[in-house]
Design a protein around this motif. Structure first.
Motif, PDB file in Angstrom:
ATOM      1  N   LEU A 131      45.862  35.773  32.008  1.00 17.61           N
ATOM      2  CA  LEU A 131      44.807  36.751  31.747  1.00 17.61           C
ATOM      3  C   LEU A 131      45.358  38.104  31.298  1.00 17.61           C
ATOM      4  O   LEU A 131      44.587  39.025  31.035  1.00 17.61           O
ATOM      5  N   GLY A 132      46.683  38.212  31.211  1.00 13.21           N
ATOM      6  CA  GLY A 132      47.299  39.473  30.786  1.00 13.21           C
ATOM      7  C   GLY A 132      47.231  40.567  31.822  1.00 13.21           C
ATOM      8  O   GLY A 132      47.264  41.758  31.483  1.00 13.21           O
ATOM      9  N   ILE A 133      47.155  40.187  33.111  1.00 14.99           N
ATOM     10  CA  ILE A 133      47.047  41.186  34.187  1.00 14.99           C
ATOM     11  C   ILE A 133      48.075  40.895  35.286  1.00 14.99           C
ATOM     12  O   ILE A 133      47.788  41.025  36.478  1.00 14.99           O
ATOM     13  N   SER A 134      49.270  40.476  34.879  1.00 11.89           N
ATOM     14  CA  SER A 134      50.294  40.085  35.847  1.00 11.89           C
ATOM     15  C   SER A 134      50.635  41.178  36.838  1.00 11.89           C
ATOM     16  O   SER A 134      50.977  40.902  37.996  1.00 11.89           O
ATOM     17  N   ASP A 135      50.572  42.446  36.385  1.00  9.04           N
ATOM     18  CA  ASP A 135      50.977  43.559  37.241  1.00  9.04           C
ATOM     19  C   ASP A 135      49.831  44.134  38.068  1.00  9.04           C
ATOM     20  O   ASP A 135      50.035  45.068  38.843  1.00  9.04           O
ATOM     21  N   VAL A 136      48.633  43.605  37.906  1.00  9.75           N
ATOM     22  CA  VAL A 136      47.488  44.108  38.663  1.00  9.75           C
ATOM     23  C   VAL A 136      47.496  43.472  40.048  1.00  9.75           C
ATOM     24  O   VAL A 136      47.544  42.245  40.170  1.00  9.75           O
ATOM     25  N   PRO A 137      47.466  44.265  41.125  1.00 11.51           N
ATOM     26  CA  PRO A 137      47.492  43.687  42.480  1.00 11.51           C
ATOM     27  C   PRO A 137      46.237  42.895  42.788  1.00 11.51           C
ATOM     28  O   PRO A 137      45.157  43.166  42.241  1.00 11.51           O
ATOM     29  N   TRP A 138      46.402  41.924  43.672  1.00  9.53           N
ATOM     30  CA  TRP A 138      45.264  41.082  44.043  1.00  9.53           C
ATOM     31  C   TRP A 138      44.127  41.901  44.651  1.00  9.53           C
ATOM     32  O   TRP A 138      42.957  41.536  44.539  1.00  9.53           O
ATOM     33  N   THR A 139      44.459  42.995  45.282  1.00  8.85           N
ATOM     34  CA  THR A 139      43.431  43.830  45.905  1.00  8.85           C
ATOM     35  C   THR A 139      42.483  44.441  44.877  1.00  8.85           C
ATOM     36  O   THR A 139      41.369  44.846  45.225  1.00  8.85           O
ATOM     37  N   ASP A 140      42.906  44.511  43.608  1.00 10.24           N
ATOM     38  CA  ASP A 140      42.042  45.021  42.539  1.00 10.24           C
ATOM     39  C   ASP A 140      41.247  43.905  41.865  1.00 10.24           C
ATOM     40  O   ASP A 140      40.405  44.175  41.007  1.00 10.24           O
ATOM     41  N   LEU A 141      41.520  42.658  42.268  1.00 11.84           N
ATOM     42  CA  LEU A 141      40.908  41.516  41.597  1.00 11.84           C
ATOM     43  C   LEU A 141      40.002  40.688  42.509  1.00 11.84           C
ATOM     44  O   LEU A 141      39.006  40.132  42.060  1.00 11.84           O
ATOM     45  N   ILE A 142      40.374  40.603  43.795  1.00 10.97           N
ATOM     46  CA  ILE A 142      39.676  39.747  44.747  1.00 10.97           C
ATOM     47  C   ILE A 142      39.077  40.593  45.870  1.00 10.97           C
ATOM     48  O   ILE A 142      39.693  41.562  46.328  1.00 10.97           O
ATOM     49  N   ARG A 143      37.888  40.221  46.317  1.00 11.11           N
ATOM     50  CA  ARG A 143      37.236  40.910  47.431  1.00 11.11           C
ATOM     51  C   ARG A 143      38.164  40.957  48.641  1.00 11.11           C
ATOM     52  O   ARG A 143      38.781  39.953  49.026  1.00 11.11           O
ATOM     53  N   GLY A 144      38.252  42.113  49.253  1.00 10.89           N
ATOM     54  CA  GLY A 144      39.189  42.323  50.351  1.00 10.89           C
ATOM     55  C   GLY A 144      39.014  41.373  51.512  1.00 10.89           C
ATOM     56  O   GLY A 144      39.997  40.879  52.078  1.00 10.89           O
ATOM     57  N   SER A 145      37.772  41.075  51.882  1.00 16.06           N
ATOM     58  CA  SER A 145      37.538  40.205  53.033  1.00 16.06           C
ATOM     59  C   SER A 145      37.976  38.775  52.777  1.00 16.06           C
ATOM     60  O   SER A 145      38.149  37.992  53.719  1.00 16.06           O
ATOM     61  N   ALA A 146      38.187  38.414  51.514  1.00 13.66           N
ATOM     62  CA  ALA A 146      38.640  37.066  51.185  1.00 13.66           C
ATOM     63  C   ALA A 146      40.159  36.970  51.119  1.00 13.66           C
ATOM     64  O   ALA A 146      40.709  35.861  51.121  1.00 13.66           O
ATOM     65  N   LEU A 147      40.837  38.105  51.091  1.00 10.50           N
ATOM     66  CA  LEU A 147      42.286  38.111  50.908  1.00 10.50           C
ATOM     67  C   LEU A 147      43.071  37.941  52.204  1.00 10.50           C
ATOM     68  O   LEU A 147      44.218  37.505  52.183  1.00 10.50           O
ATOM     69  N   GLY A 148      42.488  38.294  53.341  1.00  6.74           N
ATOM     70  CA  GLY A 148      43.224  38.224  54.591  1.00  6.74           C
ATOM     71  C   GLY A 148      44.424  39.156  54.572  1.00  6.74           C
ATOM     72  O   GLY A 148      44.352  40.294  54.073  1.00  6.74           O
ATOM     73  N   LEU A 149      45.557  38.683  55.068  1.00  5.82           N
ATOM     74  CA  LEU A 149      46.770  39.515  55.108  1.00  5.82           C
ATOM     75  C   LEU A 149      47.279  39.846  53.713  1.00  5.82           C
ATOM     76  O   LEU A 149      48.037  40.805  53.535  1.00  5.82           O
ATOM     77  N   LEU A 150      46.851  39.075  52.725  1.00  6.72           N
ATOM     78  CA  LEU A 150      47.259  39.344  51.350  1.00  6.72           C
ATOM     79  C   LEU A 150      46.755  40.707  50.892  1.00  6.72           C
ATOM     80  O   LEU A 150      47.324  41.337  50.001  1.00  6.72           O
TER      81      LEU A 150
END
Length: 255
Positions: free
Chosen positions: A143-162
């Protein structure tokens, strides 16, 4: 629970890795004893490739130390020319799978073809279980967003410790969660988390939503209606997981 209704879109960069529909029914003993030649004929030329495989069920012995015989069943896989769609038939289930999902209407046409072949070949009294599963794999590099952290892409409550800033992403080898929710018609099991790619290092994010209904259903029309409902619910569940940055990166357009 029902997720917020979201507008239907088609992603140019589609994250769907696999979509599966399965219908279970009372065991057809004739399918254990003979090949499904009439079923194949009913499918026509759309699924020319046929393969078979066996499933084996082992039984634990009783108190006297004896065990019932091992149960073996054959699964027949009928695939289209490009092997993008597969219809699987066993003595107690029918399944339709695709690894190239584009839109619901196309996938539904394959389901209808499979059910039509089933009905014309066997006497199925009812469906004992109906399921629809969507497996999304988010690959940031694609998607051309390799450097974007998961916290900017996925809802926080779904990420857990990630999603915890105190824990370095490189130290997380595996992360997953599993939740089963009651929805309007049936339930959904949602499994999400980090998936390690084949290269052994790249970390992708998986959203695996498995919708199912465990009560008897006799009419095909009711099955189609429920599957359409699950299709919309799967869209809403996926959109609940992702943030606008990821949604835009997948290049949505009106369906």
């Amino acid at each position: 629970m029902n997720f917020t209704e979201e507008p239907r879109v088609v992603y140019e960069r589609n994250p769907l890795a696999e979509v599966v529909c399965q219908l279970r029914f009372p065991r057809l003993l004739e399918l254990d004893d003979s090949v499904p030649a009439n079923f194949q004929k009913s499918l026509g030329r759309s699924y020319p490739s046929v393969e078979s495989r066996q499933t084996v069920t082992f039984h634990i012995g009783n108190e006297e130390g004896t065990a019932p015989p091992t149960s073996r069943r054959v699964i027949y896989d009928f695939s289209d020319r490009d092997r993008q769609y597969t219809i699987s038939l066993c003595s107690d289930f029918l399944a339709v799978k695709t690894v190239r999902y584009t839109r619901w209407e196309t996938f539904l046409s394959h389901i209808q073809c499979a059910i039509s072949a089933l009905r014309s070949s066997y006497d199925v009294p009812f469906y004992s279980r109906l399921g629809l599963r969507y497996v999304n794999i988010i690959k940031r590099a694609d998607l051309g967003i390799s450097d974007v952290p998961w916290t900017d892409l996925i809802r926080g409550s779904a990420l857990g410790l990630l999603g915890d800033g105190d824990i370095p992403i490189d130290s997380i080898i595996e992360q997953s969660s599993a939740t089963v929710l009651s929805i309007g018609n049936g339930r959904v099991a949602i499994r999400s988390g980090i998936n390690i790619a084949d290269d052994g290092t790249t970390k992708n994010y998986v959203v695996d939503s498995d919708f199912f209904f465990d009560s008897p259903m006799e009419k095909d029309e009711d099955a189609y209606r429920l599957l359409a409902y699950y299709n919309g619910a799967a869209r809403n569940a996926f959109r609940w997981h992702i943030k606008p940055r990821l949604h835009d990166a997948m290049e949505p357009r009106d369906a």
